[in-house]
Write an enzyme that holds these catalytic residues in place. Structure first.
Site, short mmCIF file in Angstrom:
data_model
loop_
_atom_site.label_atom_id
_atom_site.label_comp_id
_atom_site.label_asym_id
_atom_site.label_seq_id
_atom_site.Cartn_x
_atom_site.Cartn_y
_atom_site.Cartn_z
N SER A 121 4.55 -0.97 7.62
CA SER A 121 3.58 -2.06 7.54
C SER A 121 2.19 -1.53 7.22
O SER A 121 1.46 -2.10 6.41
CB SER A 121 3.54 -2.83 8.87
OG SER A 121 4.78 -3.45 9.15
N HIS A 173 -2.78 -5.55 10.86
CA HIS A 173 -1.37 -5.57 11.30
C HIS A 173 -1.16 -6.61 12.40
O HIS A 173 -0.16 -7.33 12.42
CB HIS A 173 -0.98 -4.18 11.80
CG HIS A 173 0.44 -4.09 12.26
ND1 HIS A 173 0.80 -4.06 13.59
CD2 HIS A 173 1.60 -4.03 11.57
CE1 HIS A 173 2.11 -3.98 13.70
NE2 HIS A 173 2.62 -3.95 12.49
#
Length: 469
Positions: A265, A291
């Site tokens: 990610s 995130h």
């Protein structure tokens, strides 16, 4: 009616006969007629048979060469049309195929033999600059309108493609490359590596590695190929490397599933940031914030003092660190494994029995009362605010009065009343390391996220987030 031959369009490669494919050599040896730009015949004369008919023309005579090739083919000749590099990349193959369909009704068999393109040969000389998604762009506007070329340049820059540049400059076209760089630098760092290869695979070959900021425009001509790296590319001496991801694959797969997902990610987030070329002390907490929130506006509203992450990390590893939070949700969002690993005390005073009484007596909020108590007992702690602007204002007043000297402050209260003002207040302390989610946005999860970034700051160099998941 005359019998019909065939046309084979052959890519000769970049110039060294050792880089010519076996299929290309076989086609040339079997040719009865060879048609091409006169400069390229020096690469095939030793291969062609003694009886072969050679038809050479000058620059900008592509249509003429194609017509000649079809005339011979209609008279039962095995015709080879030669192009440098790969004939399908800025070469003769598209013209021959199109003319065969539109002017000759597919009556002539056309075969295309691939060759090593100049950008491939240049990339090999440079090491591994085209290890990821790439594109090629010609800066020649003889056949393509310049506004369309600019659109393609912009798209390639936004897409973070490794980009190979053909026809970068000529005597009459001297400004286009500078314009290319100007467009690219809107989306790419000036430190992006650039490989400049002139006369690739020929005796005159010359190789230079520079950056977008240091290109020597006067050393570039029509015989030059440029290879511009993407945001992950880096140079080592005269080599450019664009990682594909294999090198770090073992590290990623050796960690837990949760951490592996977080690592992937972070890489995705970094690739989508408008300006990823910032120092780790800002990039590391920023990646954590995006995130957590999936909000790329964090890039615009996150403020972080340059020394905050390093100083907080050092304090948190000291063995006697204390973190004060305004609400319990911030406390619960801090990674428990990290707290236990480092022996950190995390306190929220809202549940302290003294808070309610103080709030009532002083006519202040419970969070304000909690901060007053915290300042008395832990004036040097790191303070984190994810909810209450009044609590942050309480701390700023204590700092001004000399009652508190925090190691740091995370300012991320959320809402409308006093929220923006509270953040302006804390930002005014120049000697205090602070991280602020500016404006109305914030929240307990973001405040905890910033602390988690500080807890793991030593992992930022290797971009290995999530150790304490």
């Amino acid at each position: 009616m005359a019998q019909r031959g065939k046309i084979t369009v052959v890519g000769l490669g970049p110039g060294d006969t050792s880089l010519m494919t076996a299929q290309a050599i076989e086609a040339i040896k079997g040719a009865e007629v060879i048609v091409g730009y006169k400069y390229y015949f020096k690469f095939v004369t030793e291969l062609a048979g003694e009886e072969v008919i050679c038809v050479d023309t000058g620059m900008k005579k592509e249509r003429e060469r194609a017509k000649i090739a079809f005339e011979y083919a209609h008279n039962d000749k095995n015709v080879v049309v030669i192009s440098s590099g790969d004939s399908g990349i800025y070469g003769m193959a598209p013209l021959i195929e199109e003319m065969g369909v539109k002017d000759h009704n597919n009556q002539i068999e056309v075969t295309v033999v691939p060759g090593i393109s100049a950008f491939q040969a240049a990339a090999a000389v440079l090491g591994a600059p085209i290890g990821h998604d790439l594109c090629t762009i010609s800066l020649s506007d003889l056949l393509t309108p310049w506004p369309l070329i600019e659109k393609r340049i912009e798209a390639a820059a936004i897409g973070d493609f490794v980009t190979s540049i053909y026809n970068p400059k000529s005597k009459g076209r001297y400004w286009q490359l500078r314009r290319f760089v100007e467009i690219y630098k809107k989306h790419r760092s000036g430190d992006t590596p650039v490989g400049v290869v002139r006369q690739v695979a020929r005796e005159e070959q010359n190789v230079t590695v520079c950056t977008l900021d240091s290109i020597d425009y006067e050393a570039i001509d029509m015989f030059t190929i440029l290879v511009i790296g993407n945001s992950q590319s880096y140079s080592v001496g005269e080599k450019i490397i664009t990682p594909r991801g294999y090198y770090n694959q073992e590290e990623t797969t050796s960690v837990g599933i949760g951490q592996s997902i977080m690592i992937k990610s972070f890489k995705q987030i970094q690739s989508e940031l408008r300006n990823p070329e910032v120092g780790l002390e800002r990039l590391w907490p920023l990646l954590h914030l995006v995130h957590t929130s999936a909000d790329f506006d964090m890039e615009n509203i996150f403020y972080c003092d340059p020394e905050a992450m390093a100083e907080w990390n050092s304090y948190l590893k000291s063995g006697n660190a204390v973190i004060i939070t305004d609400v319990t949700m911030v406390k619960s969002g801090i990674r428990k494994a990290a707290i236990e690993r480092l022996g950190i005390e995390v306190k929220c005073y809202l549940s302290d029995e003294r808070v309610a009484q103080m709030a009532k007596e002083k006519n202040i909020t419970r969070t304000q009362a909690g901060i007053r108590l915290a300042v008395e007992e832990h004036p040097n702690a790191i303070y984190a605010f994810g909810n209450a602007p009044t609590a942050l204002i309480e701390l700023t007043d204590a700092i001004r009065k000399g009652k508190a000297t925090p190691t740091g402050v995370v300012a991320a209260p959320v809402g409308f009343v006093n929220v923006v003002e509270s953040k302006h207040r804390i930002k005014s302390f120049d000697d205090l390391n602070k991280c602020i989610v500016e404006g109305r946005k914030g929240g307990s999860s973001l405040a905890a996220t910033i602390l988690n970034a500080a807890l793991s700051f030593e992992d930022s160099v290797q971009m290995m987030p999530g150790r304490d998941l």
